[in-house]
Design a protein around this motif. Sequence first.
Motif, short mmCIF file in Angstrom:
data_model
loop_
_atom_site.label_atom_id
_atom_site.label_comp_id
_atom_site.label_asym_id
_atom_site.label_seq_id
_atom_site.Cartn_x
_atom_site.Cartn_y
_atom_site.Cartn_z
N LEU A 1 0.83 -1.20 0.00
CA LEU A 1 0.00 0.00 0.00
C LEU A 1 0.87 1.25 0.00
CD1 LEU A 1 -3.07 0.91 0.32
CD2 LEU A 1 -2.49 1.26 2.73
N ARG B 1 -0.43 9.40 0.00
CA ARG B 1 -1.51 9.21 0.97
C ARG B 1 -1.12 8.28 2.11
NH1 ARG B 1 -6.76 8.39 -3.01
NH2 ARG B 1 -7.54 10.53 -2.89
N ASP C 1 -6.85 0.49 -0.03
CA ASP C 1 -6.57 0.40 -1.47
C ASP C 1 -7.86 0.58 -2.28
OD1 ASP C 1 -4.69 0.02 -3.56
OD2 ASP C 1 -5.44 -2.00 -3.86
N VAL C 2 -8.95 -0.03 -1.83
CA VAL C 2 -10.23 0.14 -2.52
C VAL C 2 -10.69 1.59 -2.45
CG1 VAL C 2 -12.68 -0.47 -2.50
CG2 VAL C 2 -10.96 -2.26 -2.20
N TRP D 1 -8.95 4.32 -2.00
CA TRP D 1 -8.07 5.26 -2.71
C TRP D 1 -8.00 5.00 -4.21
CZ3 TRP D 1 -3.60 4.91 1.39
CH2 TRP D 1 -3.95 5.70 2.50
N SER D 2 -8.38 3.82 -4.64
CA SER D 2 -8.28 3.47 -6.05
C SER D 2 -9.57 3.75 -6.82
CB SER D 2 -7.92 1.99 -6.22
OG SER D 2 -6.67 1.71 -5.61
N ARG D 3 -10.62 4.11 -6.11
CA ARG D 3 -11.90 4.35 -6.76
C ARG D 3 -12.37 5.77 -6.48
NH1 ARG D 3 -15.51 -1.15 -6.20
NH2 ARG D 3 -13.88 -2.62 -6.80
N ALA E 1 2.04 1.68 -3.52
CA ALA E 1 0.99 2.02 -4.48
C ALA E 1 0.44 3.43 -4.28
CB ALA E 1 -0.15 1.01 -4.38
N HIS E 2 0.43 3.90 -3.02
CA HIS E 2 -0.11 5.23 -2.71
C HIS E 2 0.89 5.97 -1.82
CE1 HIS E 2 -4.05 3.90 -4.25
NE2 HIS E 2 -3.82 2.78 -3.61
#
Length: 231
Positions: free
Chosen positions: A11, A18, A152-153, A155-157, A14-15
Motif C-alpha cells: 500500500l 496518501r 486500497d479500494v 483510494w483506487s476508486r 501504491a499510494h
Amino acid sequence: MPYSLQMLRALLDAHPDRAEPLRIHIEALERSIESQPAFCLQSVRTLFEAAHSTIAPRLGIEFAKNDGFPGRMRGVIDAMDFSLTNHPNAAEINEHIKSLTKGIDDVAVALAKLSNVPNMRHGGSLDWGTLQRQHALMLGGLCDSLVAFLFDVAWSRVLSEPEQEDVETYDAHADFNEYLDNEYEMVEIAGASFQPSYVLFHLDETVYDAARIDWEAERASERQPNTEIAA
C-alpha cells in the motif's frame, strides 16, 4: 528474517503520498510482532482507527461517540462498494466481498477479546500456553490484509465526497486544534498570522488526520489504560 506486513508495505508503494503517514504505525506493528508481541494490540488499534477516521468521511459516515471498533469497521464495510464495474454479477461480488471482509474483522475482534482475558496477553504461569507470538502473528496478519485492502479500494476508486465545507470539518476537532496551537507558534506570512492547526489542516489533511489519531489514542490510553480494540 525481520517480520514484514506485506500488504501494508505494498500500500505504501501504491499510494506513496496518501499512505506515508501510516509508515510509522506499520513499522511499530512489525517491531511489536517481532520482539514485543504483548504490545501488538495497541499498534493494531491505531491502524484500525486510521482506517475508520480516513475512509468514513469520504463515505459520509458519522460515528456515534459510543460506537466501538467492531461497529465502526462494519459501518465502513457496509458503506463501501466492492463490485466490479460492468461485471454481470457485480451485486453478488459486492455481497461476497462484504461477507469476507466482515469475517476477517470478526476474527480480529475475537483475537482482541482474547487478549483482554487476564494472563493471555502478558503471560502468567509457565504452565499456561499463552502462545503470545503466535497470537500477535495472527492479529497482525489480519490487520495487514483488512486495513490494506480497505485503503486500497477507497483510494483506487472515485467516491462521492460528502457535501460539507472545510471549516465545518476543521471545527469538528476543536480540542485537537487547541492542542496544536499550544504546541506550535503562529505561522507568519506576508504580515498575516495563521493558527498552525488551520494551516496544517488545509495544506495537508492526511498529516493532520494522522497526528490527530495519534493524539486521540494517547489521550484514550491515559484515561483508560486497559481499554483495547475490542471495547
